[in-house]
Design a protein around this motif. Structure first.
Motif, PDB file in Angstrom:
ATOM      1  N   UNK A 111       0.914  -1.360  -0.035  1.00 40.35           N
ATOM      2  CA  UNK A 111      -0.030  -0.129   0.059  1.00 40.35           C
ATOM      3  C   UNK A 111       1.046   1.260  -0.026  1.00 40.35           C
ATOM      4  N   UNK A 112       1.252   1.725  -0.974  1.00 40.69           N
ATOM      5  CA  UNK A 112       2.049   2.712  -1.345  1.00 40.69           C
ATOM      6  C   UNK A 112       1.833   3.610  -2.520  1.00 40.69           C
ATOM      7  N   UNK A 113       2.110   4.704  -2.410  1.00 39.59           N
ATOM      8  CA  UNK A 113       2.180   5.677  -3.605  1.00 39.59           C
ATOM      9  C   UNK A 113       3.440   6.285  -3.996  1.00 39.59           C
ATOM     10  N   UNK A 114       3.555   5.955  -5.335  1.00 40.10           N
ATOM     11  CA  UNK A 114       4.789   6.635  -5.967  1.00 40.10           C
ATOM     12  C   UNK A 114       4.444   7.961  -6.786  1.00 40.10           C
ATOM     13  N   UNK A 115       5.466   8.705  -6.920  1.00 42.77           N
ATOM     14  CA  UNK A 115       5.181  10.113  -7.682  1.00 42.77           C
ATOM     15  C   UNK A 115       6.077  10.247  -8.927  1.00 42.77           C
ATOM     16  N   UNK A 116       5.796  10.662  -9.804  1.00 43.55           N
ATOM     17  CA  UNK A 116       6.558  11.217 -11.013  1.00 43.55           C
ATOM     18  C   UNK A 116       6.580  12.565 -11.099  1.00 43.55           C
ATOM     19  N   UNK A 117       7.385  13.455 -11.447  1.00 42.71           N
ATOM     20  CA  UNK A 117       7.441  14.992 -11.784  1.00 42.71           C
ATOM     21  C   UNK A 117       7.692  15.248 -13.142  1.00 42.71           C
ATOM     22  N   UNK A 118       6.739  15.900 -13.858  1.00 41.91           N
ATOM     23  CA  UNK A 118       6.945  16.241 -15.237  1.00 41.91           C
ATOM     24  C   UNK A 118       7.229  17.818 -15.350  1.00 41.91           C
TER      25      UNK A 118
ATOM     26  N   UNK B  36       2.393 -14.377 -12.800  1.00 47.55           N
ATOM     27  CA  UNK B  36       1.240 -14.236 -12.219  1.00 47.55           C
ATOM     28  C   UNK B  36       0.912 -12.623 -11.926  1.00 47.55           C
ATOM     29  N   UNK B  37       1.622 -11.862 -11.671  1.00 46.97           N
ATOM     30  CA  UNK B  37       1.539 -10.424 -11.404  1.00 46.97           C
ATOM     31  C   UNK B  37       2.181  -9.509 -12.372  1.00 46.97           C
ATOM     32  N   UNK B  38       1.496  -8.580 -12.751  1.00 46.57           N
ATOM     33  CA  UNK B  38       1.963  -7.593 -13.687  1.00 46.57           C
ATOM     34  C   UNK B  38       1.962  -6.291 -13.140  1.00 46.57           C
ATOM     35  N   UNK B  39       2.595  -5.204 -13.465  1.00 48.79           N
ATOM     36  CA  UNK B  39       2.679  -3.924 -13.030  1.00 48.79           C
ATOM     37  C   UNK B  39       1.403  -3.032 -13.371  1.00 48.79           C
ATOM     38  N   UNK B  40       0.933  -3.486 -14.551  1.00 46.37           N
ATOM     39  CA  UNK B  40      -0.253  -2.878 -15.328  1.00 46.37           C
ATOM     40  C   UNK B  40      -1.288  -3.299 -14.524  1.00 46.37           C
ATOM     41  N   UNK B  41      -1.577  -4.368 -13.794  1.00 48.10           N
ATOM     42  CA  UNK B  41      -2.760  -4.928 -13.150  1.00 48.10           C
ATOM     43  C   UNK B  41      -2.525  -4.622 -11.584  1.00 48.10           C
ATOM     44  N   UNK B  42      -1.235  -4.488 -10.832  1.00 49.29           N
ATOM     45  CA  UNK B  42      -1.333  -4.047  -9.393  1.00 49.29           C
ATOM     46  C   UNK B  42      -1.349  -2.601  -9.182  1.00 49.29           C
ATOM     47  N   UNK B  43      -0.784  -2.071 -10.242  1.00 51.02           N
ATOM     48  CA  UNK B  43      -0.859  -0.423  -9.936  1.00 51.02           C
ATOM     49  C   UNK B  43      -2.002   0.309 -10.827  1.00 51.02           C
TER      50      UNK B  43
ATOM     51  N   UNK C 284      -0.671   4.552  -7.655  1.00 52.05           N
ATOM     52  CA  UNK C 284      -1.004   3.980  -6.545  1.00 52.05           C
ATOM     53  C   UNK C 284      -0.899   2.598  -6.536  1.00 52.05           C
ATOM     54  N   UNK C 285      -0.109   1.782  -5.783  1.00 52.77           N
ATOM     55  CA  UNK C 285       0.262   0.500  -5.495  1.00 52.77           C
ATOM     56  C   UNK C 285      -0.684  -0.004  -4.311  1.00 52.77           C
ATOM     57  N   UNK C 286      -1.756  -0.791  -4.515  1.00 51.55           N
ATOM     58  CA  UNK C 286      -2.412  -1.178  -3.340  1.00 51.55           C
ATOM     59  C   UNK C 286      -2.832  -2.708  -3.816  1.00 51.55           C
ATOM     60  N   UNK C 287      -2.014  -3.642  -3.441  1.00 55.09           N
ATOM     61  CA  UNK C 287      -2.720  -4.956  -3.602  1.00 55.09           C
ATOM     62  C   UNK C 287      -1.997  -6.121  -2.911  1.00 55.09           C
ATOM     63  N   UNK C 288      -2.795  -7.094  -2.684  1.00 54.50           N
ATOM     64  CA  UNK C 288      -2.409  -8.064  -1.729  1.00 54.50           C
ATOM     65  C   UNK C 288      -1.830  -9.124  -2.479  1.00 54.50           C
ATOM     66  N   UNK C 289      -0.525  -9.526  -2.468  1.00 53.51           N
ATOM     67  CA  UNK C 289       0.104 -10.642  -3.001  1.00 53.51           C
ATOM     68  C   UNK C 289       0.477 -11.773  -2.455  1.00 53.51           C
ATOM     69  N   UNK C 290       0.018 -13.112  -2.729  1.00 54.45           N
ATOM     70  CA  UNK C 290       0.229 -13.987  -1.983  1.00 54.45           C
ATOM     71  C   UNK C 290       1.269 -15.081  -2.553  1.00 54.45           C
ATOM     72  N   UNK C 291       1.969 -15.784  -1.755  1.00 50.12           N
ATOM     73  CA  UNK C 291       2.744 -16.897  -2.008  1.00 50.12           C
ATOM     74  C   UNK C 291       3.845 -16.388  -3.221  1.00 50.12           C
ATOM     75  N   UNK C 292       4.481 -15.239  -3.105  1.00 48.32           N
ATOM     76  CA  UNK C 292       5.269 -14.670  -4.054  1.00 48.32           C
ATOM     77  C   UNK C 292       6.310 -14.067  -3.459  1.00 48.32           C
ATOM     78  N   UNK C 293       7.586 -14.391  -3.978  1.00 48.72           N
ATOM     79  CA  UNK C 293       8.858 -13.853  -3.495  1.00 48.72           C
ATOM     80  C   UNK C 293       9.763 -13.434  -4.892  1.00 48.72           C
ATOM     81  N   UNK C 294       9.992 -12.514  -4.984  1.00 48.55           N
ATOM     82  CA  UNK C 294      10.666 -12.198  -6.186  1.00 48.55           C
ATOM     83  C   UNK C 294      10.564 -10.520  -6.499  1.00 48.55           C
ATOM     84  N   UNK C 295      10.806 -10.461  -7.966  1.00 49.46           N
ATOM     85  CA  UNK C 295      10.457  -9.221  -8.573  1.00 49.46           C
ATOM     86  C   UNK C 295       9.378  -8.868  -9.598  1.00 49.46           C
ATOM     87  N   UNK C 296       8.784  -7.997  -9.618  1.00 56.56           N
ATOM     88  CA  UNK C 296       7.782  -7.463 -10.636  1.00 56.56           C
ATOM     89  C   UNK C 296       8.389  -6.250 -11.093  1.00 56.56           C
TER      90      UNK C 296
END
Length: 330
Positions: free
Chosen positions: A61-68, A106-113, A133-145
């Motif tokens: 549950x986190x919010x990332x920001x980019x500045x244009x 199983x998990x894609x950035x375009x789906x969880x963000x 906005x990153x707000x997603x419950x990920x189960x049984x996953x250890x690694x990189x998206x």
């Protein structure tokens, strides 16, 4: 002297005239006038400032920001899109949504963000902040998206057809969930012989089934006659290949200039890196009809370029006749 210069100029014009029809016209873009930068969060894992590399819990549950930032004197309208990490045919990591996804992903950035907004207009000499906005419950996953946020300039309504002066930026987003996966694997899925009129390729498919990035992978390819493994007839290699997590890698090996005759062959593949040491073999067959369709990769005389040849010859003949007439009159 003046007459000779005129004659030389006329001959040069006649010889160059046909090529004016076949030279490509290419638009050259000017400076973009804007740039994009990430706001580095506290949970950044490495000392990097040009992309996100964050560690998150399974219940993120986190919010990332980019500045244009718009440094120009005119407003800039941009479009924002979330892209997923993928592996190109050349063996590099890129970001896109129009590619074949691997079943292991199983998990894609375009789906969880989720983007706070898909478009933004930035006034001259000012900046705008867009939230992810990153707000997603990920189960049984250890690694990189792996993914990226793409910020592309919207083209003006009066843009000429065939001219594209818009700019785009990708800000990579690397999310490590829980902890980095320890297992590294590379699977070979097989090959397809792709024969066309002017080229022939072996289309291979590899799979990175783990949520980790495979780096510095070296691949060597050798073709030999079936039952004659000691006689290498063709070879190639790819160095420093990188595979995105849970992605497919589909290189194309060109056999156009291989000089292989019709027959049965074996492709041997060796893959090596600090964490990978594997090899595979695949059988394939070149038929007589496939070899007859090859001409060294050069299209000798297709229907599309016959007309250009006829027009060019006609112009040269008419130009030559005009030059002879000009000389006689002189």
């Amino acid at each position: 002297m003046k007459k000779n210069r005129c004659s030389k100029w006329l001959v040069s014009l006649i010889l160059c005239f046909p090529f004016l029809f076949i030279l490509p016209i290419k638009g050259v873009a000017s400076n973009s006038g804007f740039y994009v930068t990430p706001v580095i969060p506290e949970n950044q894992l490495e000392n990097t400032v040009d992309y996100f590399n964050i560690g998150v819990p399974a219940a993120m549950n986190q919010t990332l920001e980019v500045v244009i930032v718009n440094e120009s004197t005119e407003p800039k309208s941009v479009r924002l899109t979330l892209l997923d990490g993928m592996t190109t045919k050349d063996g590099t990591i890129s970001y896109d949504k129009e590619h074949t996804y691997d079943d292991s992903q199983r998990y894609r950035l375009s789906k969880i963000a989720k983007l706070e907004q898909n478009e933004a207009t930035v006034e001259p000499n000012s900046s705008a902040t867009v939230k992810i906005q990153l707000k997603y419950d990920i189960s049984d996953f250890y690694g990189t998206i792996l993914g990226a946020v793409n910020v592309s300039e919207k083209e003006p309504d009066n843009t000429q057809v065939g001219v594209n002066n818009s700019f785009a930026y990708n800000i990579p987003i690397k999310i490590r969930v829980a902890e980095e996966g320890k297992e590294n694997r590379l699977n070979y899925k097989g090959l397809t012989l792709n024969s066309e009129k002017t080229k022939q390729t072996l289309d291979l498919t590899f799979q990175n089934p783990e949520p980790t990035i495979l780096r510095k992978l070296n691949l060597s390819f050798t073709v030999y006659k079936k039952d004659k493994p000691a006689e290498s007839l063709w070879s190639s290699e790819m160095k420093e290949v990188e595979l995105a997590p849970n992605s497919l890698f589909s290189p194309e090996l060109s056999l156009t200039d291989s000089k292989l005759k019709a027959g049965k062959y074996v492709l041997k593949i060796v893959a090596k890196s600090d964490v990978i040491d594997s090899s595979w073999e695949s059988d394939f067959t070149l038929s007589t009809s496939e070899k007859q369709g090859m001409n060294g990769g050069v299209e000798i005389l297709s229907e599309s370029n016959q007309w250009w040849l006829i027009i060019s010859v006609a112009i040269l003949v008419l130009g030559g006749a005009g030059y002879v007439f000009y000389k006689k009159k002189s």
